[in-house]
Design a protein around this motif. Structure first.
Motif, PDB file in Angstrom:
ATOM      1  N   THR A  14      66.675  99.708  27.747  1.00 31.93           N
ATOM      2  CA  THR A  14      65.514 100.109  26.964  1.00 31.93           C
ATOM      3  C   THR A  14      65.734 101.466  26.294  1.00 31.93           C
ATOM      4  O   THR A  14      65.412 101.646  25.110  1.00 31.93           O
ATOM      5  CB  THR A  14      64.259 100.168  27.859  1.00 31.93           C
ATOM      6  N   VAL A  15      66.278 102.418  27.037  1.00 27.85           N
ATOM      7  CA  VAL A  15      66.517 103.757  26.481  1.00 27.85           C
ATOM      8  C   VAL A  15      67.552 103.700  25.363  1.00 27.85           C
ATOM      9  O   VAL A  15      67.386 104.342  24.314  1.00 27.85           O
ATOM     10  CB  VAL A  15      66.972 104.724  27.592  1.00 27.85           C
ATOM     11  N   TYR A  16      68.600 102.918  25.557  1.00 23.08           N
ATOM     12  CA  TYR A  16      69.650 102.809  24.532  1.00 23.08           C
ATOM     13  C   TYR A  16      69.084 102.209  23.243  1.00 23.08           C
ATOM     14  O   TYR A  16      69.318 102.739  22.144  1.00 23.08           O
ATOM     15  CB  TYR A  16      70.794 101.949  25.058  1.00 23.08           C
ATOM     16  N   GLY A  17      68.344 101.109  23.362  1.00 19.92           N
ATOM     17  CA  GLY A  17      67.759 100.490  22.180  1.00 19.92           C
ATOM     18  C   GLY A  17      66.773 101.412  21.483  1.00 19.92           C
ATOM     19  O   GLY A  17      66.728 101.471  20.246  1.00 19.92           O
ATOM     20  N   THR A  18      65.995 102.150  22.273  1.00 20.94           N
ATOM     21  CA  THR A  18      65.016 103.069  21.695  1.00 20.94           C
ATOM     22  C   THR A  18      65.696 104.201  20.943  1.00 20.94           C
ATOM     23  O   THR A  18      65.325 104.524  19.799  1.00 20.94           O
ATOM     24  CB  THR A  18      64.120 103.650  22.801  1.00 20.94           C
ATOM     25  N   ILE A  19      66.689 104.821  21.562  1.00 18.84           N
ATOM     26  CA  ILE A  19      67.356 105.965  20.939  1.00 18.84           C
ATOM     27  C   ILE A  19      68.110 105.539  19.677  1.00 18.84           C
ATOM     28  O   ILE A  19      68.033 106.209  18.640  1.00 18.84           O
ATOM     29  CB  ILE A  19      68.314 106.640  21.942  1.00 18.84           C
ATOM     30  N   MET A  20      68.828 104.429  19.750  1.00 21.68           N
ATOM     31  CA  MET A  20      69.591 103.974  18.578  1.00 21.68           C
ATOM     32  C   MET A  20      68.659 103.601  17.424  1.00 21.68           C
ATOM     33  O   MET A  20      68.890 103.982  16.271  1.00 21.68           O
ATOM     34  CB  MET A  20      70.472 102.790  18.959  1.00 21.68           C
ATOM     35  N   GLY A  21      67.605 102.844  17.723  1.00 22.72           N
ATOM     36  CA  GLY A  21      66.651 102.489  16.670  1.00 22.72           C
ATOM     37  C   GLY A  21      65.937 103.709  16.114  1.00 22.72           C
ATOM     38  O   GLY A  21      65.705 103.799  14.900  1.00 22.72           O
ATOM     39  N   PHE A  22      65.604 104.645  16.994  1.00 22.66           N
ATOM     40  CA  PHE A  22      64.944 105.880  16.564  1.00 22.66           C
ATOM     41  C   PHE A  22      65.841 106.688  15.631  1.00 22.66           C
ATOM     42  O   PHE A  22      65.398 107.157  14.572  1.00 22.66           O
ATOM     43  CB  PHE A  22      64.584 106.705  17.794  1.00 22.66           C
ATOM     44  N   ILE A  23      67.105 106.845  15.993  1.00 25.10           N
ATOM     45  CA  ILE A  23      68.028 107.632  15.171  1.00 25.10           C
ATOM     46  C   ILE A  23      68.257 106.966  13.819  1.00 25.10           C
ATOM     47  O   ILE A  23      68.150 107.610  12.761  1.00 25.10           O
ATOM     48  CB  ILE A  23      69.370 107.827  15.909  1.00 25.10           C
ATOM     49  N   ILE A  24      68.561 105.661  13.836  1.00 25.76           N
ATOM     50  CA  ILE A  24      68.847 104.952  12.586  1.00 25.76           C
ATOM     51  C   ILE A  24      67.635 104.949  11.659  1.00 25.76           C
ATOM     52  O   ILE A  24      67.718 105.307  10.480  1.00 25.76           O
ATOM     53  CB  ILE A  24      69.302 103.516  12.881  1.00 25.76           C
ATOM     54  N   GLY A  25      66.478 104.551  12.184  1.00 20.90           N
ATOM     55  CA  GLY A  25      65.284 104.470  11.358  1.00 20.90           C
ATOM     56  C   GLY A  25      64.799 105.827  10.878  1.00 20.90           C
ATOM     57  O   GLY A  25      64.443 105.994   9.706  1.00 20.90           O
ATOM     58  N   SER A  26      64.803 106.818  11.761  1.00 20.16           N
ATOM     59  CA  SER A  26      64.283 108.141  11.394  1.00 20.16           C
ATOM     60  C   SER A  26      65.190 108.837  10.394  1.00 20.16           C
ATOM     61  O   SER A  26      64.706 109.452   9.429  1.00 20.16           O
ATOM     62  CB  SER A  26      64.121 109.008  12.651  1.00 20.16           C
ATOM     63  N   VAL A  27      66.496 108.754  10.606  1.00 17.33           N
ATOM     64  CA  VAL A  27      67.430 109.422   9.695  1.00 17.33           C
ATOM     65  C   VAL A  27      67.406 108.762   8.317  1.00 17.33           C
ATOM     66  O   VAL A  27      67.283 109.439   7.288  1.00 17.33           O
ATOM     67  CB  VAL A  27      68.850 109.423  10.281  1.00 17.33           C
ATOM     68  N   LEU A  28      67.511 107.427   8.286  1.00 18.23           N
ATOM     69  CA  LEU A  28      67.490 106.727   6.999  1.00 18.23           C
ATOM     70  C   LEU A  28      66.164 106.933   6.269  1.00 18.23           C
ATOM     71  O   LEU A  28      66.134 107.176   5.057  1.00 18.23           O
ATOM     72  CB  LEU A  28      67.748 105.236   7.209  1.00 18.23           C
ATOM     73  N   ILE A  36      60.071  97.575  23.495  1.00 15.13           N
ATOM     74  CA  ILE A  36      59.362  96.874  24.567  1.00 15.13           C
ATOM     75  C   ILE A  36      58.761  95.573  24.052  1.00 15.13           C
ATOM     76  O   ILE A  36      58.809  94.526  24.721  1.00 15.13           O
ATOM     77  CB  ILE A  36      58.258  97.777  25.164  1.00 15.13           C
ATOM     78  N   GLY A  37      58.213  95.598  22.832  1.00  8.21           N
ATOM     79  CA  GLY A  37      57.671  94.370  22.248  1.00  8.21           C
ATOM     80  C   GLY A  37      58.741  93.318  22.056  1.00  8.21           C
ATOM     81  O   GLY A  37      58.519  92.128  22.330  1.00  8.21           O
ATOM     82  N   GLY A  38      59.927  93.735  21.588  1.00  9.21           N
ATOM     83  CA  GLY A  38      61.035  92.796  21.446  1.00  9.21           C
ATOM     84  C   GLY A  38      61.492  92.235  22.768  1.00  9.21           C
ATOM     85  O   GLY A  38      61.820  91.048  22.878  1.00  9.21           O
ATOM     86  N   GLU A  39      61.508  93.085  23.804  1.00  9.59           N
ATOM     87  CA  GLU A  39      61.910  92.622  25.137  1.00  9.59           C
ATOM     88  C   GLU A  39      60.874  91.664  25.721  1.00  9.59           C
ATOM     89  O   GLU A  39      61.228  90.756  26.486  1.00  9.59           O
ATOM     90  CB  GLU A  39      62.098  93.823  26.061  1.00  9.59           C
ATOM     91  N   LEU A  82      63.202  97.048  30.429  1.00  7.84           N
ATOM     92  CA  LEU A  82      61.971  97.243  31.191  1.00  7.84           C
ATOM     93  C   LEU A  82      60.867  96.310  30.714  1.00  7.84           C
ATOM     94  O   LEU A  82      60.034  95.865  31.515  1.00  7.84           O
ATOM     95  CB  LEU A  82      61.515  98.698  31.055  1.00  7.84           C
ATOM     96  N   GLY A  83      60.833  96.017  29.411  1.00  3.72           N
ATOM     97  CA  GLY A  83      59.842  95.078  28.903  1.00  3.72           C
ATOM     98  C   GLY A  83      60.005  93.696  29.516  1.00  3.72           C
ATOM     99  O   GLY A  83      59.018  93.051  29.889  1.00  3.72           O
ATOM    100  N   ARG A  84      61.244  93.237  29.613  1.00  3.39           N
ATOM    101  CA  ARG A  84      61.503  91.940  30.224  1.00  3.39           C
ATOM    102  C   ARG A  84      61.123  91.957  31.702  1.00  3.39           C
ATOM    103  O   ARG A  84      60.521  91.005  32.208  1.00  3.39           O
ATOM    104  CB  ARG A  84      62.971  91.578  30.072  1.00  3.39           C
ATOM    105  N   MET A  85      61.452  93.061  32.409  1.00  2.00           N
ATOM    106  CA  MET A  85      61.124  93.160  33.822  1.00  2.00           C
ATOM    107  C   MET A  85      59.616  93.086  34.042  1.00  2.00           C
ATOM    108  O   MET A  85      59.133  92.381  34.940  1.00  2.00           O
ATOM    109  CB  MET A  85      61.673  94.468  34.390  1.00  2.00           C
ATOM    110  N   ILE A  86      58.854  93.797  33.194  1.00  2.00           N
ATOM    111  CA  ILE A  86      57.397  93.765  33.315  1.00  2.00           C
ATOM    112  C   ILE A  86      56.860  92.379  32.992  1.00  2.00           C
ATOM    113  O   ILE A  86      55.955  91.869  33.676  1.00  2.00           O
ATOM    114  CB  ILE A  86      56.781  94.824  32.376  1.00  2.00           C
TER     115      ILE A  86
END
Length: 281
Positions: free
Chosen positions: A84-98, A216-219, A227-231
């Protein structure tokens, strides 16, 4: 006794007292917060013990603790949290920077910005989680689809914030640069970009939460880990204790990521952080 030594000793004592005065409120706040949390947990556990609350429907602090220990020992909690943290950080960096880059570049062409403005407004109003089924169908249920979803969720916010930041620049300063013979690129580098940084960082603060929500929505929809899948799985099995473990872990992750963005702000725009610190004092 030397008067100089006496004066020095008094100065040291005064500074020590000032430090204590500054530290005491912070320590008091943290103790109060800890006391509130422990009190709520004690009341919760007591209500479960006296059967005022159904532990099957609400869970219990001891049950959450036991499930946390079990998930840590099995390694599942760490692996799901890491995904979850990896997906969040990568998506955050790519989307925010672009998004920030595109928003800043729109300053170069007001005409083009006006043409695409309705599309930006429409995309901003669209709930990004509605795109999750299509993205998962296109890219599968792996990590890439979660990163893409987080990137889309953060891109538009960063774009709008950066573009809005370019409109808040003092026009007199831009005109002064032009009168001195500065090119558009020099104005962008010396005035537009630095002046827009507070707006960009403000978008980063929002985007870290949007990226986490998107992942989390994707999971929840389709994923093999996270964590989304676990919940989601624990909720279907009516294991509320594991659901609480996932929720509390998400809260810890959100706090951690927010602190990281705050540290980033102090590095990128130290003058703004110093102003906020002086206001708090």
């Amino acid at each position: 006794m030397d008067l100089t030594q006496v004066g020095t000793g008094k100065i040291i004592q005064t500074k020590a007292r000032q430090k204590k005065k500054k530290l005491n409120p912070i320590v008091l706040y943290n103790i109060s917060r800890l006391g509130i949390v422990l009190s709520l947990l004690a009341i919760w556990e007591l209500a479960v013990y006296l059967q005022w609350v159904n532990s099957f429907l609400m869970g219990s602090p001891l049950g959450i603790l036991n499930e946390t220990v079990r998930l840590i020992q099995s390694g599942q909690l760490f692996s799901d949290m890491l995904a979850t943290v990896y997906g969040t950080i990568m998506g955050f960096i790519i989307g925010s920077v672009l998004g920030s880059v595109v928003g800043l570049l729109l300053w170069y062409s007001t005409t083009f910005a006006r043409i695409i403005d309705p599309f930006i407004v429409a995309l901003n109003g669209l709930p990004k989680i509605a795109l999750a089924p299509m993205i998962i169908i296109w890219f599968g249920s792996g990590m890439f689809s979660k990163i893409a979803l987080a990137g889309i969720a953060t891109f538009i916010v960063a774009l709008l914030s950066a573009y809005q930041g370019t409109h808040q620049i003092d026009s007199n300063l831009v005109n002064l640069m032009r009168s001195l013979g500065a090119s558009k690129g020099q104005i962008f580098k010396k005035v537009v970009f630095p002046s827009s940084m507070p707006w960009i960082i403000s978008a980063f603060r929002l985007n870290i939460g949007f990226a986490l929500i998107a992942v989390i929505g994707g999971e929840f929809i389709s994923s093999d880990k996270g964590l989304g899948r676990m919940i989601f799985v624990a909720g279907n099995l009516f294991n509320l204790n594991v659901v609480w473990v996932g929720v509390l872990t998400l809260m810890a992750v959100a706090i951690f990521l927010y602190v990281v963005v705050s540290k980033m702000e102090s590095r990128l725009i130290p003058w703004d952080a110093m102003n906020k610190q002086s206001e708090n004092q």
